[in-house]
Design a protein around this motif. Structure first.
Motif, mmCIF file in Angstrom:
data_model
loop_
_atom_site.group_PDB
_atom_site.id
_atom_site.type_symbol
_atom_site.label_atom_id
_atom_site.label_comp_id
_atom_site.label_asym_id
_atom_site.label_seq_id
_atom_site.Cartn_x
_atom_site.Cartn_y
_atom_site.Cartn_z
ATOM 1 N N ARG A 1 0.830 -1.204 0.000
ATOM 2 C CA ARG A 1 0.000 0.000 0.000
ATOM 3 C C ARG A 1 0.866 1.255 0.000
ATOM 4 N N ALA A 2 1.958 1.216 0.754
ATOM 5 C CA ALA A 2 2.862 2.364 0.762
ATOM 6 C C ALA A 2 3.436 2.622 -0.625
ATOM 7 N N LEU A 3 3.773 1.554 -1.347
ATOM 8 C CA LEU A 3 4.268 1.712 -2.712
ATOM 9 C C LEU A 3 3.202 2.339 -3.594
ATOM 10 N N GLU A 4 1.995 1.800 -3.560
ATOM 11 C CA GLU A 4 0.928 2.304 -4.430
ATOM 12 C C GLU A 4 0.595 3.764 -4.141
ATOM 13 N N GLU A 5 0.746 4.163 -2.893
ATOM 14 C CA GLU A 5 0.439 5.548 -2.521
ATOM 15 C C GLU A 5 1.625 6.483 -2.744
ATOM 16 N N GLY A 6 2.763 5.941 -3.181
ATOM 17 C CA GLY A 6 3.929 6.770 -3.439
ATOM 18 C C GLY A 6 4.797 7.021 -2.226
ATOM 19 N N ARG A 7 4.465 6.386 -1.074
ATOM 20 C CA ARG A 7 5.241 6.601 0.151
ATOM 21 C C ARG A 7 6.339 5.561 0.342
ATOM 22 N N GLY A 8 6.270 4.469 -0.412
ATOM 23 C CA GLY A 8 7.214 3.377 -0.209
ATOM 24 C C GLY A 8 8.390 3.422 -1.165
ATOM 25 N N PHE A 9 9.479 2.827 -0.748
ATOM 26 C CA PHE A 9 10.643 2.669 -1.624
ATOM 27 C C PHE A 9 11.189 1.262 -1.437
#
Length: 538
Positions: free
Chosen positions: A94-102
């Motif tokens: 979810r963090a990736l999809e929201e742009g917060r994850g790396f």
């Protein structure tokens, strides 16, 4: 794990990035139960063991974390040097999809320098690279003489160096091949082992799954034709996909992809709210490669059925390449952005759900780009000669690919996943093989598979202990957006077939028909000895 990845993890400090201390690597996840159960036993039981700070579950999961940590065996070998997860694969996705994850993706990086680098690579690879603009992102494939895929790479040119990004281990293969083809060209090829590769997502609107649920009527008429504009967009590597050149989030692409509310990131790149990890990469990376998928690049084509909205239409991947001495600056930027680490399980879940082929998994010795819908972004059909071009063009114009990529939705054991290479069967007969399998946080266990093109699209398939339904990716008819409506020469075949279908005529009847059809004779034809000069009216 590689030395630079080790150094990267050792330098993490502070609460936002403290989860990295509990990273679980693919080698810690056992697939002995048929492709997925971890730490040697299924979720129902097994010896507990401590794999890291706070890790007490026998499957390598911190207490209280998600219970669906299942990894494909192939991930454990190809991506063994980078973390599989940090304790919560679903939250990381979810963090990736929201742009917060790396994600630390751990790719190999090959540098090609020299005045001839672009036209030299253009002559060897499937993509048009002779006039690639500085800052452009694209990808290219290397074919065998018979047109089968041998290797692939993401390509970025910064004006001085052409960079190739590829799976770990393939960099040496690229460097060896390219060095063997130098001859008199002014080029220099080096495998750079001092660079870190970090991936992130730039989301475009809401989650693709949530949007589909809210708009069930959307579909055939709302965008994604085989090569049509709109949801998929069109990206030209010669025009550039980078800073100021129509890249992901730039004004030219934003208008067609619906990047509402975009703010201006570093170097003028428009990044939508939530693209914090990508913004940190823009600030610190040597360069950022922007994935053209799922757009149809200039000179490309797609085999996806008309009327299907591509599942990857709502996000764009970026991969930043960071120099070793900039690691501290990157960490500081990620912490300021509130970015969170995401493992390869989350990264792969997004890739598979986005129908994105990967050399390490989807490519075998028989693989053709047509079967994988890879003409979208990796092949330019109008460029000059390169190895394997004849087969590529012939399949587009005259033939049909023998196999097709499908997405499989799996029903079966909760603690297993199919392995890459596992057979796909129908009625007890092998019809294909699994290429990638993941446990998606929203869709459950899903896989990509290559199956026979003629397989019934409605057939329910068997994959080990799983039953599977198909989602079509490549058109079973085997026609691309660049294929002619009819095979060349169809008019001659129709004429021949019509002639063969007419009943035989007698000699007298044929003479009568020919006589009636013959034009009237001129005077000179009636008396061949007479010429136009001395001709008199008859």
């Amino acid at each position: 794990m590689g030395e630079f990845e080790k150094a990267f993890f050792a330098n993490f400090e502070g609460a936002p990035l403290g989860a990295l201390e509990g990273a679980v690597f693919p080698g810690d996840i056992d697939n002995s139960s048929g492709g997925g159960a971890a730490s040697g036993e299924s979720a129902e039981g097994g010896a507990d063991g401590v794999l890291g700070d706070g890790v007490v579950d026998g499957r390598g999961v911190p207490a209280g974390a998600a219970d669906d940590v299942v990894a494909n065996e192939a991930v454990a070998s190809v991506d063994a040097h980078v973390p599989a997860h940090y304790g919560d694969p679903a939250g990381e996705w979810r963090a990736l999809e929201e742009g917060r994850g790396f994600t630390v993706v751990g790719l190999d990086v090959v540098a090609v320098r020299g005045a001839d680098r672009r036209r030299w690579l253009h002559s060897l690879l499937s993509q048009a690279l002779a006039d690639i603009a500085p800052g452009a992102s694209t990808e290219a494939l290397l074919f065998s003489p018979s047109g089968h895929i041998e290797n692939g790479a993401f390509v970025y040119d910064d004006g001085d160096v052409a960079w190739l990004l590829c799976d770990r281990g393939d960099g040496r293969r690229w460097a060896d091949f390219l060095n063997s083809m130098v001859f008199t060209m002014r080029v220099e090829v080096n495998l750079r082992e001092d660079l870190l590769t970090i991936g992130a997502f730039v989301p475009v609107g809401a989650s693709r799954r949530a949007e589909a649920a809210e708009s069930p009527s959307e579909g055939a008429g709302s965008g994604a034709d085989r090569a049509g504009p709109g949801a998929d967009g069109t990206v030209s590597p010669s025009a550039g996909v980078g800073p100021g050149a129509g890249g992901a989030g730039s004004p030219s692409e934003s208008s067609s992809l619906g990047l509402d509310g975009a703010n201006s990131g570093p170097e003028g790149i428009g990044l939508p709210l939530g693209g914090s990890a990508a913004a940190a990469l823009e600030e610190t990376a040597l360069f950022v490669w922007r994935d053209p998928w799922p757009g149809v690049s200039e000179g490309g084509a797609t085999y996806t059925l008309r009327g299907i909205e591509h599942p990857a239409r709502n996000w764009r991947r970026v991969i930043g390449v960071v120099e070793a001495d900039k690691g501290g600056k990157l960490l500081a930027a990620l912490e300021r952005a509130g970015a969170a680490p995401a493992g390869m399980l989350a990264w792969e879940a997004a890739r598979v759900a986005g129908w994105r082929p990967r050399v390490a998994f989807e490519v075998d010795e028989r693989a053709l780009p047509h079967e994988l819908d890879w003409l979208r972004t990796a092949v330019h059909l109008n460029k000059g000669c390169y190895r394997g071009q004849e087969t590529v063009a012939k399949l587009v114009n005259l033939g049909r690919p023998p196999r097709r990529l499908v997405e499989l939705f799996l029903e079966g054991p909760v603690d297993e996943l199919p392995r890459t290479g596992d057979p796909v069967t129908s009625g007890g007969r092998k019809v294909g093989v699994v290429t990638s399998a993941v446990r998606h946080p929203e869709d459950g266990p899903v896989a990509l598979a290559l199956v026979r093109r003629a397989l019934d699209p409605e057939a329910v398939l068997d994959v080990g202990h799983f039953r599977a339904g198909q989602t079509l990716i490549v058109d079973p008819e085997g026609k691309s957006s660049a294929s002619p409506a009819e095979r060349p020469g169809a008019e001659f075949r129709r004429a021949k077939k019509g002639a063969e279908a007419r009943p035989a005529e007698s000699g007298a009847e044929r003479h009568r028909v020919e006589s009636e059809a013959a034009p009237a004779r001129t005077a000179s034809e009636a008396e061949p000895g007479r010429t136009r000069r001395n001709m008199e009216p008859l």
